[in-house]
Design an enzyme around this catalytic site. Structure first.
Site, PDB file in Angstrom:
ATOM      1  CB  ALA A  74     -16.738   5.332   0.448  1.00  0.00           C
ATOM      2  N   GLY A 120     -17.930   9.078   3.784  1.00  0.00           N
ATOM      3  CA  GLY A 120     -19.254   8.512   3.557  1.00  0.00           C
ATOM      4  C   GLY A 120     -20.010   8.220   4.847  1.00  0.00           C
ATOM      5  CD  GLU A 123     -20.190  12.117   1.664  1.00  0.00           C
ATOM      6  OE1 GLU A 123     -19.613  11.011   1.589  1.00  0.00           O
ATOM      7  OE2 GLU A 123     -20.177  12.960   0.752  1.00  0.00           O
ATOM      8  CD  GLU A 143     -15.011  12.470   1.806  1.00  0.00           C
ATOM      9  OE1 GLU A 143     -14.689  13.375   2.619  1.00  0.00           O
ATOM     10  OE2 GLU A 143     -16.088  11.866   1.852  1.00  0.00           O
TER      11      GLU A 143
HETATM   12  C1  LIG Z   1     -17.695   9.253  -1.446  1.00  0.00           C
HETATM   13  C2  LIG Z   1     -17.088   8.893  -0.147  1.00  0.00           C
HETATM   14  C3  LIG Z   1     -15.740   8.852  -0.014  1.00  0.00           C
HETATM   15  C4  LIG Z   1     -15.113   8.437   1.263  1.00  0.00           C
HETATM   16  O1  LIG Z   1     -15.779   8.201   2.255  1.00  0.00           O
HETATM   17  S1  LIG Z   1     -13.416   8.292   1.250  1.00  0.00           S
HETATM   18  C5  LIG Z   1     -13.001   7.665   2.845  1.00  0.00           C
HETATM   19  C6  LIG Z   1     -13.011   8.730   3.897  1.00  0.00           C
HETATM   20  N1  LIG Z   1     -12.547   8.163   5.162  1.00  0.00           N
HETATM   21  C7  LIG Z   1     -11.262   8.200   5.551  1.00  0.00           C
HETATM   22  O2  LIG Z   1     -10.408   8.723   4.884  1.00  0.00           O
HETATM   23  C8  LIG Z   1     -10.942   7.553   6.878  1.00  0.00           C
HETATM   24  C9  LIG Z   1     -10.022   6.364   6.674  1.00  0.00           C
HETATM   25  N2  LIG Z   1      -9.669   5.728   7.942  1.00  0.00           N
HETATM   26  C10 LIG Z   1      -8.783   6.280   8.798  1.00  0.00           C
HETATM   27  O3  LIG Z   1      -8.268   7.357   8.613  1.00  0.00           O
HETATM   28  C11 LIG Z   1      -8.443   5.471  10.015  1.00  0.00           C
HETATM   29  O4  LIG Z   1      -8.851   4.156   9.814  1.00  0.00           O
HETATM   30  C12 LIG Z   1      -9.121   5.999  11.306  1.00  0.00           C
HETATM   31  C13 LIG Z   1      -8.538   7.358  11.686  1.00  0.00           C
HETATM   32  C14 LIG Z   1     -10.635   6.108  11.137  1.00  0.00           C
HETATM   33  C15 LIG Z   1      -8.861   4.984  12.476  1.00  0.00           C
HETATM   34  O5  LIG Z   1      -7.492   4.725  12.578  1.00  0.00           O
HETATM   35  P1  LIG Z   1      -7.002   3.455  13.430  1.00  0.00           P
HETATM   36  O6  LIG Z   1      -7.689   3.436  14.753  1.00  0.00           O
HETATM   37  O7  LIG Z   1      -5.507   3.477  13.439  1.00  0.00           O
HETATM   38  O8  LIG Z   1      -7.547   2.168  12.649  1.00  0.00           O
HETATM   39  P2  LIG Z   1      -6.971   1.558  11.284  1.00  0.00           P
HETATM   40  O9  LIG Z   1      -5.909   0.565  11.601  1.00  0.00           O
HETATM   41  O10 LIG Z   1      -6.595   2.655  10.322  1.00  0.00           O
HETATM   42  O11 LIG Z   1      -8.287   0.843  10.692  1.00  0.00           O
HETATM   43  C16 LIG Z   1      -8.649  -0.482  11.036  1.00  0.00           C
HETATM   44  C17 LIG Z   1      -8.894  -1.241   9.740  1.00  0.00           C
HETATM   45  O12 LIG Z   1      -9.977  -0.588   9.065  1.00  0.00           O
HETATM   46  C18 LIG Z   1      -9.548  -0.259   7.749  1.00  0.00           C
HETATM   47  N3  LIG Z   1     -10.243   0.954   7.309  1.00  0.00           N
HETATM   48  C19 LIG Z   1     -10.485   2.088   8.027  1.00  0.00           C
HETATM   49  N4  LIG Z   1     -11.138   2.988   7.302  1.00  0.00           N
HETATM   50  C20 LIG Z   1     -11.325   2.425   6.071  1.00  0.00           C
HETATM   51  C21 LIG Z   1     -11.947   2.866   4.861  1.00  0.00           C
HETATM   52  N5  LIG Z   1     -12.585   4.064   4.786  1.00  0.00           N
HETATM   53  N6  LIG Z   1     -11.928   2.045   3.817  1.00  0.00           N
HETATM   54  C22 LIG Z   1     -11.353   0.823   3.881  1.00  0.00           C
HETATM   55  N7  LIG Z   1     -10.771   0.341   5.009  1.00  0.00           N
HETATM   56  C23 LIG Z   1     -10.760   1.143   6.083  1.00  0.00           C
HETATM   57  C24 LIG Z   1      -8.065  -0.057   7.862  1.00  0.00           C
HETATM   58  O13 LIG Z   1      -7.447  -0.175   6.598  1.00  0.00           O
HETATM   59  C25 LIG Z   1      -7.692  -1.161   8.803  1.00  0.00           C
HETATM   60  O14 LIG Z   1      -7.663  -2.379   8.083  1.00  0.00           O
HETATM   61  P3  LIG Z   1      -6.469  -3.439   8.330  1.00  0.00           P
HETATM   62  O15 LIG Z   1      -6.662  -3.860   9.778  1.00  0.00           O
HETATM   63  O16 LIG Z   1      -6.735  -4.532   7.353  1.00  0.00           O
HETATM   64  O17 LIG Z   1      -5.181  -2.719   8.136  1.00  0.00           O
END
Ligand SMILES: C/C=C/C(=O)SCCNC(=O)CCNC(=O)[C@H](O)C(C)(C)COP(=O)(O)OP(=O)(O)OC[C@H]1O[C@@H](n2cnc3c(N)ncnc32)[C@H](O)[C@@H]1OP(=O)(O)O
Length: 267
Positions: A74, A120, A123, A143
């Protein structure tokens, strides 16, 4: 006069949709944010699920992602802006209801996990009937690292799929599980070089079978999950009875006896 039904195709900003050889293929397309699910994207997923449900040409649904992620969760910026308990609860209920609609699709569904499937994103994959992953895929529920818990069905669908102990390992650690481990956990059904290609091969194998039987088998498994064994066996017997009343059953059994491939019409 023959009646024709025009399907109204909604406009999509965050996903693309195409139908290919009986497969309805949804590609989540917000690669600059690793396909993170914001509210608009969730609404579009509900819309495309409705389109698939109404289209008799679609016999299998495939969900995949554009770029290096399936879905990285998400949208964390949107989660961070949730103002209070009630808004957060509504956000979870919204995601859950969209994924319930995907789980309730009348046709088999496959998540083609082409990269990160986190939070998400996992999920969403869990709401599909089957999951295939590319070798570089990473799956997890991270999460708790954000101070929240899975809220789009993960705490319920993951233990039902892999068992309580394995699910709590993933939920408590938040670790990213590589594709080969996901396969050994039963979290994904197949691993291949290219997730979409692997999903299409799986879909092609499914498409050889009777469409009504597929829908009834899905219904039997789904309804039986929440019943005790005897009640579930009664559901199975009822649906077996229905399957035996179809033209597909006549064709499938006759084709076997005549030693030729069946030509199912889905009726
Ligand atoms: C009910 C449900 C709840 C949930 O789902 S909570 C969310 C759970 N997911 C996470 O915690 C994963 C979050 N993302 C990460 O940890 C990392 O990404 C990755 C390990 C998947 C990949 O890392 P890397 O290859 O270094 O890419 P990057 O620079 O972090 O991501 C590229 C752009 O994508 C944005 N992004 C990634 N995941 C999310 C997200 N879940 N929500 C919003 N933005 C996201 C970043 O911020 C960034 O953006 P910019 O280039 O502007 O800095």
């Amino acid at each position: 006069m023959a009646q024709t039904f025009e399907l109204e195709m909604p406009e999509f900003e965050y996903l693309t949709y195409r139908v290919e050889d009986g497969m309805g293929i949804v590609t989540i397309n917000r690669p600059q944010a690793l396909n993170a699910l914001n509210q608009d994207l969730l609404i579009e997923l509900a819309g495309v699920t409705e389109v698939i449900t109404q289209d008799p040409e679609v016999k299998v649904a495939i969900f995949t992602g554009e770029g290096k992620a399936f879905v990285a969760g998400a949208d964390i910026a949107q989660i961070a802006s949730l103002q209070d308990v009630f808004a957060a609860r509504e956000f979870a209920i919204m995601g859950q209801s969209v994924f319930n609609e995907i789980a309730a699709l009348p046709v088999p569904s496959i998540a083609a996990i082409n990269g990160y499937a986190l939070g998400g994103g996992l999920e969403l994959a869990l709401a599909c009937d089957l999951r295939v992953a590319s070798r570089n895929a990473k799956l997890g529920l991270p999460e708790v690292g954000l101070g929240i818990i899975p809220g789009f069905g993960g705490t319920q669908r993951l233990p039902r799929l892999v068992g309580r102990g394995r699910a709590l390992d993933l939920i408590f650690t938040g670790r990213h599980v590589p594709a080969d481990e996901a396969l050994s956990l039963g979290l994904v059904n197949r691993v291949g070089e290219d997730a979409l290609q692997t999903a299409k091969e799986l879909a092609a194998a499914i498409l050889k079978n009777g469409p009504v039987a597929l829908a009834l088998a899905k219904e039997a498994v789904g309804r039986g999950e929440n019943l005790d064994l005897q009640e579930a066996l009664e559901v199975e017997a009822d649906l077996f009875g229905l399957a035996c009343a179809t033209q597909d059953m006549r064709e499938g059994t006759r084709a076997f006896l005549e030693k030729r491939p069946a030509q199912f019409k889905g009726e």
